[in-house]
Design a protein around this motif. Structure first.
Motif, short mmCIF file in Angstrom:
data_model
loop_
_atom_site.label_atom_id
_atom_site.label_comp_id
_atom_site.label_asym_id
_atom_site.label_seq_id
_atom_site.Cartn_x
_atom_site.Cartn_y
_atom_site.Cartn_z
N GLN A 120 47.87 -74.88 86.80
CA GLN A 120 47.67 -76.16 86.44
C GLN A 120 46.88 -76.42 87.67
O GLN A 120 46.25 -76.63 87.19
CB GLN A 120 49.21 -77.03 87.17
N GLN A 121 47.20 -75.47 88.73
CA GLN A 121 46.05 -75.83 90.46
C GLN A 121 44.98 -74.50 89.29
O GLN A 121 43.51 -75.65 89.54
CB GLN A 121 46.44 -74.99 90.44
N PHE A 122 44.93 -73.59 88.24
CA PHE A 122 43.26 -73.57 88.59
C PHE A 122 43.26 -72.49 86.65
O PHE A 122 42.20 -71.91 86.71
CB PHE A 122 44.06 -71.23 88.48
N HIS A 123 43.33 -74.28 86.33
CA HIS A 123 43.05 -73.27 84.78
C HIS A 123 41.47 -73.78 84.03
O HIS A 123 40.83 -73.51 83.93
CB HIS A 123 44.28 -74.93 84.13
N LYS A 124 40.73 -74.94 85.35
CA LYS A 124 39.85 -75.49 84.93
C LYS A 124 38.61 -73.99 86.39
O LYS A 124 37.81 -74.34 86.24
CB LYS A 124 39.40 -76.38 85.88
N VAL A 125 39.04 -73.34 86.75
CA VAL A 125 38.33 -72.45 88.10
C VAL A 125 37.90 -71.91 87.18
O VAL A 125 38.31 -70.17 86.62
CB VAL A 125 39.38 -71.87 89.17
N ASN A 126 36.29 -71.16 87.27
CA ASN A 126 35.96 -70.42 86.78
C ASN A 126 34.94 -69.28 88.36
O ASN A 126 34.91 -67.76 87.85
CB ASN A 126 34.26 -70.32 86.43
N TRP A 127 35.69 -69.75 89.56
CA TRP A 127 35.40 -68.51 90.04
C TRP A 127 36.09 -68.31 91.60
O TRP A 127 36.76 -69.74 91.59
CB TRP A 127 33.76 -68.62 90.83
N MET A 128 36.61 -67.10 92.16
CA MET A 128 36.84 -67.25 93.23
C MET A 128 36.42 -66.83 94.87
O MET A 128 35.87 -65.98 94.07
CB MET A 128 38.37 -66.23 92.46
N ILE A 129 37.16 -67.20 95.34
CA ILE A 129 36.16 -66.65 96.84
C ILE A 129 38.08 -66.34 97.52
O ILE A 129 38.95 -66.94 97.68
CB ILE A 129 35.05 -67.57 98.26
N THR A 130 37.63 -65.13 97.63
CA THR A 130 38.67 -64.13 98.39
C THR A 130 38.51 -63.88 100.23
O THR A 130 37.16 -63.21 100.63
CB THR A 130 39.50 -62.85 97.75
N ILE A 131 38.54 -64.23 101.16
CA ILE A 131 39.41 -64.03 102.71
C ILE A 131 39.36 -63.35 103.10
O ILE A 131 41.23 -63.84 103.13
CB ILE A 131 38.91 -65.59 103.22
N TYR A 234 34.87 -61.97 99.94
CA TYR A 234 33.75 -61.66 99.06
C TYR A 234 33.94 -62.79 97.31
O TYR A 234 35.11 -63.56 97.57
CB TYR A 234 34.06 -60.52 98.42
N PHE A 235 33.36 -62.69 97.23
CA PHE A 235 33.90 -63.61 95.53
C PHE A 235 33.77 -63.15 93.99
O PHE A 235 32.66 -62.07 93.88
CB PHE A 235 33.37 -65.41 95.61
N LYS A 236 34.21 -63.90 93.25
CA LYS A 236 33.71 -63.06 91.67
C LYS A 236 34.30 -64.08 90.47
O LYS A 236 34.76 -65.22 91.16
CB LYS A 236 34.82 -61.52 92.04
#
Length: 368
Positions: A120-131, A234-236
């Protein structure tokens, strides 16, 4: 008098001051007068409510701190109860000031509710930043706090608390320090006042965005400028899977739905772990360590291993792919029986059929 009774009767003044400090930190401004928060009994009651100490014990520790200069030498001579009360109070203040509650709890993906919440939270996400935050030394944490808190007396007390915490409970120190740094990093995101979807696992914080590549690159540059030396960022694009607790999370090809799957690499690793053979190249092998057991016992070992894997991945959207591993395990099982009786695979299959042993299988997933 029980401590929780003192908390119920508290005033809101310390909380109001904490809220002001929290706003200043989120606006990247230095905060002052933190030590003054320790003069309020309510601050101590809130911080120590779960420690099991009485109101009198907490107030006695507060008074001892008030009457002394809180040097490192004085701090080291305190009784364990006083050390714990002072440390918990200081850590509580830092938790509140830096809003460490914005860091989500570490997730295990052990229930369908957690799976659905992520979808539900990520269904519209298209980019991810990871720390990624790695091992944190106390000097690094002290340096960050001295940069953000302009209060020499409070910083001196914090220094003693940090030294004590790392020496007596390093896992908790690492977790606490990591959350302080991650909260600081999040203040460098312009969207910090929005509800960003986040996943926190081990040493990584994954943050989801629905935005353009140009914008995500700008946010990435902002974060990189604030990272300490041995942290990474990084991001992807979210079309590339995110590996989390042995699952992979990714958008489908049309970017219309989120899938949580068993990674193909995990099937290869399980085949190696249980000595089924080379799953990638589909080369099964016999398990010599089992040949001294009966055929029934060998069958039970294989089936128990498959049941364990099925339980672990029972919520995966591609659960049926585990059937590939069951088929490969069956080939390994037949080879093991052939080795046991020094016969061919065809002859081993005849023996297995004569014993009326069922094929190895993945138990059907119950209704989610």
């Amino acid at each position: 008098m029980r401590l929780d009774q003192g908390v119920m009767n508290m005033t809101t003044k310390p909380l109001k001051q904490l809220a002001i400090m929290k706003d200043r930190i989120s606006s990247k401004r230095v905060i002052k007068d933190c030590y003054k928060l320790l003069k309020y009994e309510q601050t101590w009651f809130l911080a120590c409510n779960r420690l099991g100490y009485t109101k009198e014990q907490v107030l006695a520790t507060q008074l001892a701190l008030k009457l002394n200069k809180s040097t490192s030498q004085w701090f080291s001579q305190l009784a364990n109860a006083d050390l714990e009360i002072i440390s918990e109070t200081c850590l509580f203040l830092l938790d509140e000031i830096f809003s460490t509650d914005q860091i989500p709890p570490q997730i295990q993906l052990t229930s369908i509710d957690q799976i659905n919440e992520i979808k539900q939270q990520f269904h519209k996400v298209n980019w991810m930043i990871t720390i990624e935050t790695f091992h944190i030394d106390r000097s690094e944490l002290k340096k960050l706090l001295n940069l953000l808190i302009d209060d020499l007396r409070f910083n001196g007390l914090l220094s003693s608390v940090i030294d004590w915490l790392q020496q007596h409970d390093n896992p908790r120190f690492q977790q606490f320090a990591r959350e302080i740094f991650l909260s600081f990093y999040l203040t460098n995101l312009k969207e910090r006042n929005k509800d960003l979807p986040m996943i926190y696992e081990e040493q990584k914080l994954h943050i989801g965005f629905s935005t353009t590549k140009q914008h995500i690159n700008h946010l990435y540059q902002q974060l990189c400028s604030s990272l300490k030396n041995n942290d990474n960022c990084y991001f992807k694009h979210f079309s590339h899977p995110l590996i989390l607790n042995n699952y992979q999370i990714k958008q489908d090809k049309n970017m219309k739905s989120l899938r949580i799957e068993v990674p193909q690499q995990r099937l290869i690793e399980y085949a190696k772990l249980f000595q089924y053979g080379d799953f990638h190249n589909q080369v099964p092998k016999a398990r010599g360590g089992l040949v001294h057991r009966s055929v029934f016992e060998i069958h039970s070992v294989y089936q128990a291993e498959l049941n364990q894997i099925a339980r672990k991945y029972r919520y995966a959207d591609n659960f049926s792919c585990l059937g590939q591993l069951a088929y490969f395990a069956q080939l390994s099982f037949v080879k093991t029986i052939a080795l046991k009786y020094s016969c061919t695979m065809r002859q081993a299959k005849v023996r297995i059929n004569e014993l009326k042993l069922p094929r190895l299988r993945i138990q059907r997933r119950k209704d989610k």
